[in-house]
Scaffold this motif. Structure first.
Motif, mmCIF file in Angstrom:
data_model
loop_
_atom_site.group_PDB
_atom_site.id
_atom_site.type_symbol
_atom_site.label_atom_id
_atom_site.label_comp_id
_atom_site.label_asym_id
_atom_site.label_seq_id
_atom_site.Cartn_x
_atom_site.Cartn_y
_atom_site.Cartn_z
ATOM 1 N N UNK A 128 0.836 -1.203 0.000
ATOM 2 C CA UNK A 128 0.000 0.000 0.000
ATOM 3 C C UNK A 128 0.872 1.255 0.000
ATOM 4 N N UNK A 129 1.695 1.427 -1.027
ATOM 5 C CA UNK A 129 2.659 2.541 -1.016
ATOM 6 C C UNK A 129 2.010 3.918 -0.988
ATOM 7 N N UNK A 130 0.858 4.078 -1.617
ATOM 8 C CA UNK A 130 0.213 5.391 -1.666
ATOM 9 C C UNK A 130 -0.373 5.787 -0.304
ATOM 10 N N UNK A 131 -0.729 4.803 0.495
ATOM 11 C CA UNK A 131 -1.313 5.082 1.813
ATOM 12 C C UNK A 131 -0.307 4.884 2.951
ATOM 13 N N UNK A 132 0.959 4.619 2.595
ATOM 14 C CA UNK A 132 1.959 4.265 3.600
ATOM 15 C C UNK A 132 2.100 5.328 4.684
ATOM 16 N N UNK A 133 2.274 6.585 4.282
ATOM 17 C CA UNK A 133 2.471 7.668 5.251
ATOM 18 C C UNK A 133 1.237 7.901 6.119
ATOM 19 N N UNK A 134 0.061 7.636 5.547
ATOM 20 C CA UNK A 134 -1.180 7.818 6.306
ATOM 21 C C UNK A 134 -1.348 6.698 7.332
ATOM 22 N N UNK A 135 -1.118 5.457 6.876
ATOM 23 C CA UNK A 135 -1.294 4.306 7.772
ATOM 24 C C UNK A 135 -0.233 4.299 8.865
ATOM 25 N N UNK A 136 1.033 4.423 8.459
ATOM 26 C CA UNK A 136 2.135 4.357 9.424
ATOM 27 C C UNK A 136 2.429 5.753 9.982
ATOM 28 N N UNK A 137 1.453 6.302 10.665
ATOM 29 C CA UNK A 137 1.623 7.620 11.281
ATOM 30 C C UNK A 137 2.581 7.526 12.460
ATOM 31 N N UNK A 138 3.087 8.688 12.882
ATOM 32 C CA UNK A 138 3.999 8.716 14.024
ATOM 33 C C UNK A 138 3.327 8.137 15.271
ATOM 34 N N UNK A 139 2.065 8.453 15.445
ATOM 35 C CA UNK A 139 1.330 7.975 16.621
ATOM 36 C C UNK A 139 1.238 6.454 16.615
#
Length: 308
Positions: A128-139
């Motif tokens: 899921x490269x397009x959603x990676x930053x959204x899914x793997x949030x800092x929190x």
């Protein structure tokens, strides 16, 4: 009577790796060298990640925490073992043995969960490269790290409390070079069946559970990589996972042999002691090299820091 036997013990003798004085000196030098390499290598990995803003991503956040964990993991075992080999002091206090077993279980369990979390991170990045930053949030990343440590705390509390509720009589030898749970259980003079079953159930469920997360994640990763249209895309995707796959094979292969099979709590043998050296000392030492030599981003960052 059991309570009297239990309180009579003030120290244990670590009887693993009995050898001649010359061999003990060699083991002392070998263990101390590996420990220095482990600490220096993992500290360098942490510094490289912290000093390069391009590496401030979820994958390297987990890798930085893994390096910190490896330093702690190795520090619980190696200095004490080195001291035993160099000075011949094989005795360890009752409380010291309990503390060593507690922290060994804590860091070992946490590492297993860390590797499962890192496998999920790679699954998200590849599948899921397009959603990676959204899914793997800092929190979420912080919660995953905290959850790994919490799981380690639960396991080490169970293991330590059940192990040291047993009775130990007279001069007690632990057939190992550190206070490993199966070796301590076997040294007891009371009925250990319940403790052995608990150890097998808890350790087995943790190892099998985390391994399933890893295998399912990499199953999807492999399917996704195979379906990629270009060879360059496949190579790039595989290169981001190869280091983690090597670490997983080394760690879970040895730990499964030690804890997740019938007879895991049987009398510790010299083979078990040798395997324990591998997953407690050798793997934490190898991890920084595996992630450096197999990772172009880390090598590029290292070259940039050395030029500075």
């Amino acid at each position: 009577a059991k309570m009297e036997n239990h309180t009579r013990i003030s120290e244990f003798t670590l009887a693993g790796f009995k050898s001649q004085p010359g061999s003990q000196l060699l083991l002392s030098v070998l263990f101390s060298t590996m420990y220095i390499v482990t600490v220096v290598g993992n500290i360098c990995m942490i510094l490289i990640i912290r000093m390069d803003s391009s590496l401030h991503t979820p994958m390297y956040f987990f890798l930085e925490n893994l390096s910190t964990l490896d330093i702690c993991y190795s520090s619980v075992i190696t200095p004490r073992a080195t001291l035993a080999f160099s000075l011949g002091r094989r005795s360890i206090s009752y409380n010291g043995c309990a503390s060593q077993l507690f922290f060994f279980s804590l860091f070992g369990t946490t590492e297993a969960f860390f590797l499962a979390v890192m496998a999920y991170d790679r699954f998200t990045a590849v599948c899921n490269p397009l959603l990676y930053q959204v899914i793997m949030s800092r929190r979420l990343c912080v919660l995953m790290v905290m959850g790994s440590y919490l799981s380690g705390c639960i396991n080490c509390t169970i293991q330590t409390s059940f192990t040291f509720s047993l009775s130990f009589c007279g001069h007690t030898e632990i057939n190992h070079f550190f206070c490993e749970v199966a070796a301590v259980i076997h040294a007891s003079c009371s009925d250990t069946l319940v403790s052995e079953l608990i150890m097998l159930a808890v350790c087995g469920s943790i190892i099998v559970g985390t391994a399933l997360v890893v295998f399912i994640s990499y199953g999807y990763i492999i399917i996704t990589i195979v379906q990629m249209p270009s060879a360059e895309s496949r190579h790039k995707a595989f290169s981001t996972c190869s280091s983690h796959m090597i670490t997983i094979c080394l760690f879970f292969g040895t730990v499964f042999f030690m804890y997740a099979q019938p007879g895991a709590a049987a009398a510790p043998s010299k083979t078990n002691s040798t395997i324990s050296v591998f997953y407690t000392i050798v793997i934490p030492m190898l991890n920084p090299f595996i992630y450096t030599l197999r990772n172009r981003e880390v090598k590029r960052s290292l070259k940039k820091q050395l030029k500075r």
